[in-house]
Structures are given as C-alpha cells and as structure tokens.
Design an enzyme around this catalytic site. Structure first.
Site, mmCIF file in Angstrom:
data_model
loop_
_atom_site.group_PDB
_atom_site.id
_atom_site.type_symbol
_atom_site.label_atom_id
_atom_site.label_comp_id
_atom_site.label_asym_id
_atom_site.label_seq_id
_atom_site.Cartn_x
_atom_site.Cartn_y
_atom_site.Cartn_z
ATOM 1 C CD1 TRP A 260 21.825 -21.420 -54.575
ATOM 2 C CD2 TRP A 260 23.991 -21.267 -55.113
ATOM 3 N NE1 TRP A 260 22.057 -20.161 -55.094
ATOM 4 C CE2 TRP A 260 23.371 -20.041 -55.430
ATOM 5 C CE3 TRP A 260 25.366 -21.412 -55.352
ATOM 6 C CZ2 TRP A 260 24.063 -18.971 -55.979
ATOM 7 C CZ3 TRP A 260 26.058 -20.342 -55.902
ATOM 8 C CH2 TRP A 260 25.406 -19.139 -56.211
ATOM 9 C CG ASP B 55 28.846 -22.094 -51.270
ATOM 10 O OD1 ASP B 55 29.264 -20.999 -50.864
ATOM 11 O OD2 ASP B 55 27.878 -22.213 -52.039
ATOM 12 C CE LYS C 266 23.058 -15.244 -49.636
ATOM 13 N NZ LYS C 266 22.103 -15.275 -50.685
#
Ligand code: LMR
Length: 399
Positions: free
Chosen positions: A130, A211, A246
């Site tokens: 990311w 993560d 999300k």
C-alpha cells in the site's frame, strides 16, 4: 515562513481522486481508491449500520471523552473478529489493544509505539505494498526497507524469494504483512505458507505486523482471518491493525484498532501503557461514533447477520465484475499477462494489480479520463455495467 515553500507532490491515491473530481469529461471513470461502489456507482451505507445509528442516536446520553485507548467493549469485539473467539491468547489474557481513528491511525500508533520501545527496528514492507505504508513508518522515525512479495510478470506470490529475503531479517525487526486481500496485488499466502512464514519469523525473532483492511472481501469474514490466526498461534508476539472503512463502509467515520498479542498479561499491560502515551501525544483519544456502530452491529445477532449478508453481496459483485472485466479484455484480444487475463479472477479483494505500466496509466487518464493508480492497481468496484465497456475499450486502444 510559507513564501519559499515548494508545493508537495499530491498523494498517489487521493491526489488522483482530486484530479478525477476536476475532470470535466462526463464519461470519466474512477478506479483509484479502494472504495466499494454498487452497480449505480454509489457507496452505500450498510442497512445494519443505519439501524445501529438510529439506536445509538436514541440511546446516547453523553459526548464526553473516551479513555485514551478508546472503547473497551469495541476493542474486545475487534480482538475476537481478528483472532477468533477461541484463540488461546484471549483466554490467557495476553491480548490488548486500542481503538484508533481508522486503520491508518492504527498503523501510525503502531509505528510510534515501535519507535518508542525499539528505535533501531527496521520496518520491512512487501514489494509492492500500500502506497501509504512507507510514509507512515518514515513519519514515525523508523527505517523502512522492502522484500520481494509478488512476481509482476507471472502474477503470483514470489514465495521462494520472499522466504529467502526474510531469512536475512534481524531479530527485533518488524515485518509488515497484510491479513488478506493484499493491497495492491490481490495475492495472499496459502494456509501452509502462513505456517511457514510464522515459523520463520519466530525463528528470526522478528515481529509480524499485520495490516487487515479488507477482512470479508476475499472469501468471508472468518476465512479471511485464517492467515493472521495461524500466524498469531505460532509467533509469540504480533501486532494487528484493523480497519472498518471497507467492510463496514465506515470510511469517513475513521474507525480501526491496534491489537497486540503478547507473551503474558503483564507484558500486555506494559505495552498498552506505552501505546497510551503515543496516542495521548498524537490525537489524545479516538472518535466514538464509528466504534459504537461496529460494537452495536457485532453484539446483535440480527444486525450481525444483516451486515455479513450485505458484505457478501458486495464481495459477489466484485467477483462478477472481475469476470466481466477479464471477459471484456479477452473479447478485445487484450492480454494483460502472458498467460491471459485469468489472473484477474484469481486476485482477491478490491483490487486488480493489472500489470499496466506507468505510461499506460497516464495515457488512460489523459486520453480516456480513466483513472487508475500509477502502479497499475485497478479498484475493481469502480467498474459498473455502465462503464466497464468504456474501460475495456480504453485499455484495448492503448498504444
Ligand atoms: C486504498 O488503498 O485505495 C485505500 O486504502 C484508501 C487509502 O487510504 O489509500
């Protein structure tokens, strides 16, 4: 002081979002940030979330501060979601954690915490990862390096190279992995590989930091936690950064958590005392609303069921869109990989790491107003029945 300041470069993801908003082309398509969109291009509020919010509105009697680590009932729910109800570390009181503003907040607190107790630690990131991981840990004052993770030509995990590189990692270093639906590659280790990774990290004395921002977008909420549950039973200590942007659609509520598994309850208490200092010097204590929503939904069987089903429908739409995208490219005789486009349907989560080059990404934006992150990462949910042909046509027209 500000006269001589040069402008900083835009953010590689949100900067593109801003450019998209300014693009006057009515046919523009936004495939940048990992934000779920439905078939009509809207980001819905989950039905369970709306119901929970009504309940919270009626019942809330104060807006007083939460404690520094946030809402304890929320943290307890996140621990169970991340580790599973029956994880031995929970029964042994070796788990602690803090409620944070989003997954990004959790990562930054983790970075500050590591810097405060182990300033010499190197943070190892997957290549690719990311785009915000590097800046977060650098901002925390840590050294950041990367190790191979994904083969961009074959579109598979670079497993052997990864394991060879991890052998070089020093004791006390931190290895950042993603719990599921790896961003940007959409490619995760298998259960067996997670075992081997856990054994290697335990052997090296390295600390894994997971993560987890897309739990529920791969197979389902439980299966997507398999990797982190395996790892957390093998290594003595682990950090997990969870996000509910999300999977609860709570993007702008900024709700996440930093969970720690340690070796004893006294180690957990000591670790949390340092985490509290990091939080206090940063944002003092977290915002409450998002955590109340997550707790209300997870504690209520009916709301939990509704949430899980709606999440399942989102996952299904992304899967169907992957198939349509791969088929659309096949029909136009475009192959994004030497083996064809089947890799698009194999990848998990919100993204397809398409293999498109930086030049191609720029051409898509300049000539067709199709916006993709510079690494070639496509946010699949941005494609709808109304724009998918346009995206395929634009890719087919690339020079
Ligand atoms: C993404 O990767 O697109 C999302 O996680 C949004 C973000 O914060 O970058």
């Amino acid at each position: 002081m500000f006269e001589s300041v040069e402008p900083a470069p835009p953010d590689p993801i949100f900067g593109l979002n801003e450019a998209f908003k300014e693009d006057p082309n009515p046919l523009k398509v936004n495939l940048t940030a990992g934000i779920y969109l439905d078939e009509k291009g809207r980001t819905p509020v989950f039905v369970a979330v709306k119901t929970a919010e009504r309940r919270i509105f009626e019942e809330e009697s104060t807006k007083s501060y939460l404690g520094i680590p946030g809402a304890a009932d929320y943290v307890a729910q996140v621990q169970r979601l991340a580790l599973g109800q029956d994880h031995p570390a929970l029964a042994e009181g070796r788990v602690t954690g803090a409620h944070t503003p989003g997954g990004t907040g959790a990562l930054r607190v983790a970075g500050d915490f590591i810097r405060s107790i182990q300033p010499e630690a190197t943070i190892w990131l997957t290549n690719p990862t990311w785009v915000n991981h590097g800046p977060i840990f650098l901002a925390a004052g840590l050294e950041v390096r990367s190790f191979p993770y994904f083969d961009r030509t074959k579109h598979v995990l670079s497993y052997d190279e990864m394991m060879t590189s991890l052998l070089e990692i020093g004791a006390g270093d931190v290895v950042v992995l993603q719990g599921c639906c790896h961003n940007p590659s959409g490619t995760d280790p298998s259960a067996e590989q997670w075992h081997e990774i856990g054994e290697l990290l335990a052997d090296r004395g390295a600390l894994p930091l997971l993560d987890t921002a897309y739990q529920g977008f791969g197979e389902n909420v439980e299966e997507d936690a398999e990797g982190q549950r395996i790892l957390s039973k093998i290594v003595p200590e682990i950090l997990i950064c969870s996000s509910f942007s999300k999977n609860f659609g709570l993007y702008n509520e900024r709700v996440g958590a930093l969970i720690l598994v340690t070796t004893s309850s006294s180690a957990a208490t000591a670790a949390l005392s340092h985490i509290k200092r990091c939080i206090r010097a940063n944002y003092s204590n977290p915002p409450a609303h998002g955590s109340k929503i997550v707790t209300t939904v997870l504690e209520d069987d009916e709301l939990r069921q509704s949430w899980s089903e709606e999440l399942g429908r989102m996952r299904d739409r992304i899967r169907t869109t992957r198939e349509q995208f791969a088929r659309g490219l096949d029909e136009r005789r475009v192959h994004l990989a030497p083996g064809g486009n089947a890799f698009i349907t194999r990848q998990k989560g919100m993204f397809s790491f398409s293999g498109l080059s930086v030049e191609q990404v720029i051409e898509l934006k300049e000539k067709h107003s199709v916006y993709i992150v510079g690494s070639g990462r496509i946010s699949i949910a941005g494609m709808t029945p109304g724009n998918i042909d346009r995206v395929c046509d634009a890719i087919a027209a690339l020079g």
